[in-house]
Design a protein around this motif. Structure first.
Motif, PDB file in Angstrom:
ATOM      1  N   SER A  30      28.699 -46.482  -2.929  1.00  0.00           N
ATOM      2  CA  SER A  30      28.600 -45.821  -1.927  1.00  0.00           C
ATOM      3  C   SER A  30      27.387 -45.753  -1.282  1.00  0.00           C
ATOM      4  O   SER A  30      26.319 -46.485  -1.750  1.00  0.00           O
ATOM      5  CB  SER A  30      28.544 -44.400  -2.696  1.00  0.00           C
ATOM      6  OG  SER A  30      27.599 -43.771  -3.163  1.00  0.00           O
ATOM      7  N   SER A  70      24.632 -50.257  13.396  1.00  0.00           N
ATOM      8  CA  SER A  70      25.923 -49.746  13.270  1.00  0.00           C
ATOM      9  C   SER A  70      26.964 -50.226  14.606  1.00  0.00           C
ATOM     10  O   SER A  70      28.073 -50.575  14.359  1.00  0.00           O
ATOM     11  CB  SER A  70      25.943 -48.224  13.541  1.00  0.00           C
ATOM     12  OG  SER A  70      25.124 -47.740  14.527  1.00  0.00           O
ATOM     13  N   GLU A  74      30.134 -52.225  13.422  1.00  0.00           N
ATOM     14  CA  GLU A  74      31.433 -51.799  13.785  1.00  0.00           C
ATOM     15  C   GLU A  74      32.216 -52.857  14.858  1.00  0.00           C
ATOM     16  O   GLU A  74      33.424 -52.953  14.626  1.00  0.00           O
ATOM     17  CB  GLU A  74      31.139 -50.470  14.841  1.00  0.00           C
ATOM     18  CG  GLU A  74      30.919 -49.464  13.916  1.00  0.00           C
ATOM     19  CD  GLU A  74      30.754 -47.827  14.412  1.00  0.00           C
ATOM     20  OE1 GLU A  74      31.539 -47.768  15.469  1.00  0.00           O
ATOM     21  OE2 GLU A  74      30.301 -47.158  13.932  1.00  0.00           O
ATOM     22  N   LEU A  78      33.893 -54.154  10.979  1.00  0.00           N
ATOM     23  CA  LEU A  78      35.176 -53.273  10.615  1.00  0.00           C
ATOM     24  C   LEU A  78      36.405 -53.686  11.293  1.00  0.00           C
ATOM     25  O   LEU A  78      37.306 -53.299  10.536  1.00  0.00           O
ATOM     26  CB  LEU A  78      34.588 -51.808  11.136  1.00  0.00           C
ATOM     27  CG  LEU A  78      33.462 -51.492  10.489  1.00  0.00           C
ATOM     28  CD1 LEU A  78      32.911 -49.920  11.191  1.00  0.00           C
ATOM     29  CD2 LEU A  78      33.552 -51.103   9.221  1.00  0.00           C
ATOM     30  N   LYS A  83      44.467 -52.128   8.136  1.00  0.00           N
ATOM     31  CA  LYS A  83      44.595 -50.589   8.024  1.00  0.00           C
ATOM     32  C   LYS A  83      44.972 -50.120   7.072  1.00  0.00           C
ATOM     33  O   LYS A  83      44.670 -48.847   6.755  1.00  0.00           O
ATOM     34  CB  LYS A  83      45.979 -50.249   9.197  1.00  0.00           C
ATOM     35  CG  LYS A  83      45.388 -50.726  10.940  1.00  0.00           C
ATOM     36  CD  LYS A  83      46.481 -50.027  11.599  1.00  0.00           C
ATOM     37  CE  LYS A  83      46.285 -50.654  13.354  1.00  0.00           C
ATOM     38  NZ  LYS A  83      44.775 -50.509  13.677  1.00  0.00           N
ATOM     39  N   GLU A  86      41.951 -48.411   5.085  1.00  0.00           N
ATOM     40  CA  GLU A  86      41.064 -47.828   5.961  1.00  0.00           C
ATOM     41  C   GLU A  86      40.106 -46.913   4.925  1.00  0.00           C
ATOM     42  O   GLU A  86      38.537 -46.749   5.371  1.00  0.00           O
ATOM     43  CB  GLU A  86      41.922 -46.487   6.586  1.00  0.00           C
ATOM     44  CG  GLU A  86      41.251 -45.409   7.312  1.00  0.00           C
ATOM     45  CD  GLU A  86      40.457 -46.264   8.480  1.00  0.00           C
ATOM     46  OE1 GLU A  86      39.443 -45.727   9.098  1.00  0.00           O
ATOM     47  OE2 GLU A  86      40.787 -47.557   9.021  1.00  0.00           O
ATOM     48  N   THR A  87      40.273 -46.573   3.612  1.00  0.00           N
ATOM     49  CA  THR A  87      39.161 -46.068   2.857  1.00  0.00           C
ATOM     50  C   THR A  87      38.061 -47.122   2.579  1.00  0.00           C
ATOM     51  O   THR A  87      36.810 -46.508   2.966  1.00  0.00           O
ATOM     52  CB  THR A  87      39.529 -45.742   1.472  1.00  0.00           C
ATOM     53  OG1 THR A  87      40.950 -44.760   1.740  1.00  0.00           O
ATOM     54  CG2 THR A  87      38.806 -45.089   0.589  1.00  0.00           C
ATOM     55  N   GLU A  88      38.207 -48.324   2.349  1.00  0.00           N
ATOM     56  CA  GLU A  88      37.328 -49.216   2.080  1.00  0.00           C
ATOM     57  C   GLU A  88      36.575 -49.536   3.411  1.00  0.00           C
ATOM     58  O   GLU A  88      35.347 -49.489   3.569  1.00  0.00           O
ATOM     59  CB  GLU A  88      37.941 -50.512   1.734  1.00  0.00           C
ATOM     60  CG  GLU A  88      38.188 -50.863   0.407  1.00  0.00           C
ATOM     61  CD  GLU A  88      38.574 -51.994  -0.024  1.00  0.00           C
ATOM     62  OE1 GLU A  88      37.934 -53.091   0.431  1.00  0.00           O
ATOM     63  OE2 GLU A  88      39.064 -52.063  -0.921  1.00  0.00           O
ATOM     64  N   ARG A  89      37.103 -49.496   4.506  1.00  0.00           N
ATOM     65  CA  ARG A  89      36.700 -49.669   6.080  1.00  0.00           C
ATOM     66  C   ARG A  89      35.726 -48.442   6.155  1.00  0.00           C
ATOM     67  O   ARG A  89      34.411 -48.696   6.506  1.00  0.00           O
ATOM     68  CB  ARG A  89      37.696 -49.685   7.043  1.00  0.00           C
ATOM     69  CG  ARG A  89      37.248 -49.870   8.296  1.00  0.00           C
ATOM     70  CD  ARG A  89      38.233 -49.743   9.555  1.00  0.00           C
ATOM     71  NE  ARG A  89      37.982 -50.029  10.721  1.00  0.00           N
ATOM     72  CZ  ARG A  89      37.383 -49.023  11.616  1.00  0.00           C
ATOM     73  NH1 ARG A  89      36.935 -47.802  11.075  1.00  0.00           N
ATOM     74  NH2 ARG A  89      36.914 -49.669  12.688  1.00  0.00           N
ATOM     75  N   GLU A  90      36.170 -47.215   5.773  1.00  0.00           N
ATOM     76  CA  GLU A  90      35.217 -46.101   5.967  1.00  0.00           C
ATOM     77  C   GLU A  90      33.866 -46.309   5.359  1.00  0.00           C
ATOM     78  O   GLU A  90      32.889 -45.879   5.447  1.00  0.00           O
ATOM     79  CB  GLU A  90      35.751 -44.838   5.729  1.00  0.00           C
ATOM     80  CG  GLU A  90      35.547 -43.622   6.452  1.00  0.00           C
ATOM     81  CD  GLU A  90      35.195 -43.773   7.970  1.00  0.00           C
ATOM     82  OE1 GLU A  90      33.889 -43.452   8.227  1.00  0.00           O
ATOM     83  OE2 GLU A  90      35.789 -44.337   8.977  1.00  0.00           O
ATOM     84  N   LYS A  93      31.459 -48.767   6.460  1.00  0.00           N
ATOM     85  CA  LYS A  93      30.836 -48.362   7.884  1.00  0.00           C
ATOM     86  C   LYS A  93      29.772 -47.148   7.212  1.00  0.00           C
ATOM     87  O   LYS A  93      28.645 -47.445   7.664  1.00  0.00           O
ATOM     88  CB  LYS A  93      31.877 -47.278   8.475  1.00  0.00           C
ATOM     89  CG  LYS A  93      31.101 -46.690   9.635  1.00  0.00           C
ATOM     90  CD  LYS A  93      32.079 -45.949  10.585  1.00  0.00           C
ATOM     91  CE  LYS A  93      31.467 -45.027  11.957  1.00  0.00           C
ATOM     92  NZ  LYS A  93      32.336 -44.491  12.625  1.00  0.00           N
ATOM     93  N   GLN A  94      29.936 -46.425   6.378  1.00  0.00           N
ATOM     94  CA  GLN A  94      28.970 -45.418   5.560  1.00  0.00           C
ATOM     95  C   GLN A  94      27.723 -46.175   4.862  1.00  0.00           C
ATOM     96  O   GLN A  94      26.549 -45.893   5.167  1.00  0.00           O
ATOM     97  CB  GLN A  94      29.351 -44.338   4.838  1.00  0.00           C
ATOM     98  CG  GLN A  94      30.385 -43.592   5.244  1.00  0.00           C
ATOM     99  CD  GLN A  94      31.244 -42.742   4.155  1.00  0.00           C
ATOM    100  OE1 GLN A  94      30.978 -42.686   3.232  1.00  0.00           O
ATOM    101  NE2 GLN A  94      32.161 -41.907   4.878  1.00  0.00           N
TER     102      GLN A  94
END
Length: 109
Positions: A30, A70, A74, A78, A83, A86-90, A93-94
């Protein structure tokens, strides 16, 4: 490695979170794992010349920001996530945003 090649959407190639070379010694799960100390430990580690060179922290931080900032992240990284991931992508990004904040602090020292 991802850092040494231009990132582009290549036919048949998609990225997963654990394939990104984060600038910390342990794989982050995380954004909370990305701390100033963790990034500094990686940048100044003896196994990663020229990162270990005295006084190079600011220069390396500036160089690494070209990938983890960022806007660049992105744009270049990213889009390579499916698609369905998406959870891994987000999460990527974080984590990249956290890395960018730390590197910006280092660059400003």
């Amino acid at each position: 490695s991802i850092l040494s090649q231009p990132m582009s959407k290549k036919k048949g190639y998609f990225l997963r979170l654990d394939e990104i070379p984060w600038p910390i010694l342990t794989r982050p799960v995380s954004a909370d794992n990305v701390t100033y100390d963790a990034v500094q430990e990686f940048i100044c580690h003896q196994e990663f010349p020229p990162f270990a060179a005295a006084g190079c922290k600011k220069k390396v931080a500036k160089s690494q920001l070209k990938f983890y900032h960022s806007d660049k992240f992105e744009q270049m990284v990213l889009p390579l996530f499916l698609k369905e991931h998406e959870t891994e992508r987000e999460m990527a990004k974080q984590i990249a945003e956290a890395v960018s904040r730390v590197l910006t602090d280092m660059k400003s020292e």
